[in-house]
Design an enzyme around this catalytic site. Structure first.
Site, PDB file in Angstrom:
ATOM      1  N   SER A   1       0.832  -1.198   0.000  1.00  0.00           N
ATOM      2  CA  SER A   1       0.000   0.000   0.000  1.00  0.00           C
ATOM      3  C   SER A   1       0.878   1.264   0.000  1.00  0.00           C
ATOM      4  O   SER A   1       1.624   1.469  -0.939  1.00  0.00           O
ATOM      5  CB  SER A   1      -0.957  -0.080   1.189  1.00  0.00           C
ATOM      6  OG  SER A   1      -1.902   0.940   1.152  1.00  0.00           O
TER       7      SER A   1
ATOM      8  N   ASP B   1     -10.227  -3.719  -5.263  1.00  0.00           N
ATOM      9  CA  ASP B   1      -9.545  -2.876  -4.266  1.00  0.00           C
ATOM     10  C   ASP B   1     -10.085  -1.452  -4.384  1.00  0.00           C
ATOM     11  O   ASP B   1      -9.909  -0.795  -5.415  1.00  0.00           O
ATOM     12  CB  ASP B   1      -8.027  -2.920  -4.531  1.00  0.00           C
ATOM     13  CG  ASP B   1      -7.219  -2.224  -3.442  1.00  0.00           C
ATOM     14  OD1 ASP B   1      -7.746  -1.289  -2.818  1.00  0.00           O
ATOM     15  OD2 ASP B   1      -6.060  -2.623  -3.232  1.00  0.00           O
TER      16      ASP B   1
ATOM     17  N   HIS C   1      -8.485  -4.435  -0.531  1.00  0.00           N
ATOM     18  CA  HIS C   1      -7.148  -3.882  -0.285  1.00  0.00           C
ATOM     19  C   HIS C   1      -6.305  -4.818   0.592  1.00  0.00           C
ATOM     20  O   HIS C   1      -5.159  -4.513   0.908  1.00  0.00           O
ATOM     21  CB  HIS C   1      -7.318  -2.507   0.387  1.00  0.00           C
ATOM     22  CG  HIS C   1      -6.080  -1.674   0.356  1.00  0.00           C
ATOM     23  ND1 HIS C   1      -5.399  -1.392  -0.808  1.00  0.00           N
ATOM     24  CD2 HIS C   1      -5.367  -1.070   1.355  1.00  0.00           C
ATOM     25  CE1 HIS C   1      -4.343  -0.635  -0.516  1.00  0.00           C
ATOM     26  NE2 HIS C   1      -4.302  -0.447   0.785  1.00  0.00           N
TER      27      HIS C   1
HETATM   28  C1  MLT Z   1      -1.404   6.012  -0.125  1.00  0.00           C
HETATM   29  O1  MLT Z   1      -1.785   6.992   0.478  1.00  0.00           O
HETATM   30  O2  MLT Z   1      -0.213   5.746  -0.328  1.00  0.00           O
HETATM   31  C2  MLT Z   1      -2.452   5.094  -0.649  1.00  0.00           C
HETATM   32  O3  MLT Z   1      -3.677   5.710  -0.657  1.00  0.00           O
HETATM   33  C3  MLT Z   1      -2.517   3.818   0.095  1.00  0.00           C
HETATM   34  C4  MLT Z   1      -2.779   4.064   1.552  1.00  0.00           C
HETATM   35  O4  MLT Z   1      -3.932   4.202   1.945  1.00  0.00           O
HETATM   36  O5  MLT Z   1      -1.830   4.115   2.283  1.00  0.00           O
END
Ligand code: MLT
Length: 200
Positions: free
Chosen positions: A101, A151, A182
């Site tokens: 992520s 996701d 996710h």
């Molecule tokens: C991010 O902010 O890098 C992406 O949206 C994934 C997350 O939620 O961390």
């Protein structure tokens, strides 16, 4: 940068672990263990705190990144990797990132900004980190992407776009789809292990 280092076998890669939002440097240790228990591990905690949740760079809102901070934090991590290679006496050219992520987005940003920064990357649920840069040459760079067809955060269209950009730069991308949103699933990690074992 807050981090931990675990020495592995000298001939094995160094796994750079980059956690998701709200995680810590401890989170991906079991995954590194599953993928290659003999490898060294360098696990870093994101420098940003979003209401107490560690991240690797600031965002303006969900899915919209603060690009100035992203570039700054990417360079900071790039410099940290040079420092860590000296400090822990490992080969700077033998680093494989494993990110989930937000951590996968940071690994992607390293790849987007610096040539030969990584020997490979396992990106679990990544997005396109930034669109305003020309990607460096990535000829034959092995990259694993694990993604979710449903996701809601890292949308499949965006993951496919990322794959295309990496391939245009020359990378060899292996894509694995799941349908658990996710979430990072055990099947996804097993598939990445198979991929890793076939490459390294
Ligand atoms: C991010 O902010 O890098 C992406 O949206 C994934 C997350 O939620 O961390």
């Amino acid at each position: 940068m807050k981090h931990l280092f675990k020495q592995g076998k000298a001939d094995k890669p160094v796994l750079l672990l980059l956690h998701g939002t709200g995680g810590t440097e401890e989170d991906l240790l079991p995954i590194a263990e599953m993928i290659d228990r003999e490898a060294s591990v360098l696990s870093v905690r994101g420098q940003i705190s979003e209401q107490g949740m560690p991240r690797f760079f600031k965002r303006l809102r969900e899915g919209v990144f603060d690009e100035e901070d992203l570039v700054y934090r990417t360079e900071e991590l790039f410099e940290f990797l040079k420092w860590a290679a000296k400090e822990y006496d490992f080969d700077r050219n033998n680093i494989i990132a494993i990110g989930y992520s937000n951590g996968a987005n940071m690994a992607g940003s390293l790849l987007f900004h610096y040539e030969d920064v990584l020997k490979g990357a396992v990106l679990f649920h990544p997005m396109v980190p930034i669109r305003s840069v020309t990607l460096p040459n990535m000829t034959q760079l092995p990259i694993f992407i694990g993604a979710g067809t449903n996701d809601p955060i890292c949308k499949p269209e965006e993951t496919t776009e990322l794959k295309g950009l990496l391939e245009e730069a020359g990378a060899e991308v292996y894509m694995y789809w799941e349908s658990y949103g996710h979430r990072l699933t055990e099947a996804e990690v097993s598939e990445s292990k198979k991929w890793y074992t076939s490459k390294y």
